[in-house]
Design a protein around this motif. Structure first.
Motif, PDB file in Angstrom:
ATOM      1  N   ASP A 229      41.716  43.423  48.835  1.00 27.49           N
ATOM      2  CA  ASP A 229      41.326  42.141  48.263  1.00 27.49           C
ATOM      3  C   ASP A 229      40.136  42.396  47.342  1.00 27.49           C
ATOM      4  OD1 ASP A 229      41.153  39.439  47.763  1.00 27.49           O
ATOM      5  OD2 ASP A 229      39.932  39.047  49.536  1.00 27.49           O
ATOM      6  N   ILE A 230      40.429  42.569  46.043  1.00 21.13           N
ATOM      7  CA  ILE A 230      39.385  42.878  45.072  1.00 21.13           C
ATOM      8  C   ILE A 230      39.034  41.603  44.330  1.00 21.13           C
ATOM      9  CG2 ILE A 230      38.811  44.223  43.024  1.00 21.13           C
ATOM     10  CD1 ILE A 230      40.754  46.361  44.044  1.00 21.13           C
ATOM     11  N   GLY A 231      37.782  41.179  44.453  1.00 21.01           N
ATOM     12  CA  GLY A 231      37.327  39.976  43.787  1.00 21.01           C
ATOM     13  C   GLY A 231      36.864  40.272  42.369  1.00 21.01           C
ATOM     14  N   PHE A 232      36.879  39.249  41.529  1.00 25.07           N
ATOM     15  CA  PHE A 232      36.440  39.428  40.145  1.00 25.07           C
ATOM     16  C   PHE A 232      34.982  38.994  39.985  1.00 25.07           C
ATOM     17  CE2 PHE A 232      36.004  38.066  35.706  1.00 25.07           C
ATOM     18  CZ  PHE A 232      36.309  39.262  35.097  1.00 25.07           C
ATOM     19  N   ASP A 233      34.678  37.747  40.303  1.00 20.83           N
ATOM     20  CA  ASP A 233      33.309  37.253  40.167  1.00 20.83           C
ATOM     21  C   ASP A 233      32.447  37.571  41.379  1.00 20.83           C
ATOM     22  OD1 ASP A 233      33.840  36.231  37.699  1.00 20.83           O
ATOM     23  OD2 ASP A 233      34.413  34.256  38.453  1.00 20.83           O
ATOM     24  N   TYR A 234      33.060  37.675  42.528  1.00 24.87           N
ATOM     25  CA  TYR A 234      32.344  37.970  43.761  1.00 24.87           C
ATOM     26  C   TYR A 234      33.224  38.889  44.609  1.00 24.87           C
ATOM     27  CZ  TYR A 234      35.456  34.270  45.314  1.00 24.87           C
ATOM     28  OH  TYR A 234      36.561  33.519  45.570  1.00 24.87           O
ATOM     29  N   PRO A 235      32.623  39.628  45.519  1.00 24.75           N
ATOM     30  CA  PRO A 235      33.425  40.569  46.319  1.00 24.75           C
ATOM     31  C   PRO A 235      34.490  39.863  47.148  1.00 24.75           C
ATOM     32  CG  PRO A 235      31.093  41.045  46.535  1.00 24.75           C
ATOM     33  CD  PRO A 235      31.202  39.755  45.794  1.00 24.75           C
ATOM     34  N   GLY A 236      35.608  40.551  47.340  1.00 26.75           N
ATOM     35  CA  GLY A 236      36.679  40.043  48.180  1.00 26.75           C
ATOM     36  C   GLY A 236      36.323  40.194  49.645  1.00 26.75           C
TER      37      GLY A 236
ATOM     38  N   LEU B 265      35.066  44.542  48.050  1.00 26.59           N
ATOM     39  CA  LEU B 265      35.365  45.200  46.782  1.00 26.59           C
ATOM     40  C   LEU B 265      35.307  44.197  45.642  1.00 26.59           C
ATOM     41  CD1 LEU B 265      38.436  47.322  47.915  1.00 26.59           C
ATOM     42  CD2 LEU B 265      36.087  48.085  47.655  1.00 26.59           C
ATOM     43  N   ASP B 266      34.637  44.567  44.558  1.00 21.52           N
ATOM     44  CA  ASP B 266      34.598  43.693  43.393  1.00 21.52           C
ATOM     45  C   ASP B 266      35.148  44.441  42.176  1.00 21.52           C
ATOM     46  OD1 ASP B 266      32.537  45.420  42.949  1.00 21.52           O
ATOM     47  OD2 ASP B 266      31.013  43.910  42.610  1.00 21.52           O
ATOM     48  N   PHE B 267      34.978  43.862  40.994  1.00 21.22           N
ATOM     49  CA  PHE B 267      35.568  44.416  39.780  1.00 21.22           C
ATOM     50  C   PHE B 267      35.019  45.807  39.447  1.00 21.22           C
ATOM     51  CE2 PHE B 267      36.138  44.588  35.111  1.00 21.22           C
ATOM     52  CZ  PHE B 267      37.503  44.454  35.084  1.00 21.22           C
TER      53      PHE B 267
ATOM     54  N   HIS C 147      34.211  48.111  41.585  1.00 21.25           N
ATOM     55  CA  HIS C 147      34.947  49.065  42.431  1.00 21.25           C
ATOM     56  C   HIS C 147      36.340  49.324  41.874  1.00 21.25           C
ATOM     57  CE1 HIS C 147      31.967  47.505  45.430  1.00 21.25           C
ATOM     58  NE2 HIS C 147      31.816  48.826  45.554  1.00 21.25           N
TER      59      HIS C 147
END
Length: 95
Positions: free
Chosen positions: A31-38, A42-44, A46
């Motif tokens: 679950d990779i988040g764009f604006d905030y970590p998933g 993990l975020d963008f 990563h």
């Protein structure tokens, strides 16, 4: 010359392919988040790091394939990537 070929074939290539598979699985199921970590943190940034690792592994495998004059590492590497890209590409078409 034969001993270096054996180390490339049986040690380095499988390790790189396992790392590539783990990276692709992380991109696919993480679950990779764009604006905030998933939910896994993990975020963008990563995602970009994992994609850079994937490209570096493919480049190293191309170099190894040229050195040992066998193309199975690159073909298997591209197959791993395509195997996980096919559902992503086909999902919008059939949904």
């Amino acid at each position: 010359m034969k001993s270096s070929s054996i180390s490339f074939d049986f040690i380095i290539c499988p390790v790189l392919l396992i790392l590539q598979t783990l990276g692709v699985l992380t991109i696919y199921f993480g679950d990779i988040g764009f604006d905030y970590p998933g939910k896994y943190g993990l975020d963008f940034g990563h995602l970009l790091l994992i994609l850079a690792m994937e490209v570096a592994i493919i480049i190293v495998l191309i170099g190894i394939s040229i050195a040992i004059k066998k193309w199975w590492p690159v073909l298997l590497s591209l197959f791993i990537v395509l195997l996980f890209l096919i559902p992503i590409i086909l999902y919008p078409i059939f949904s």
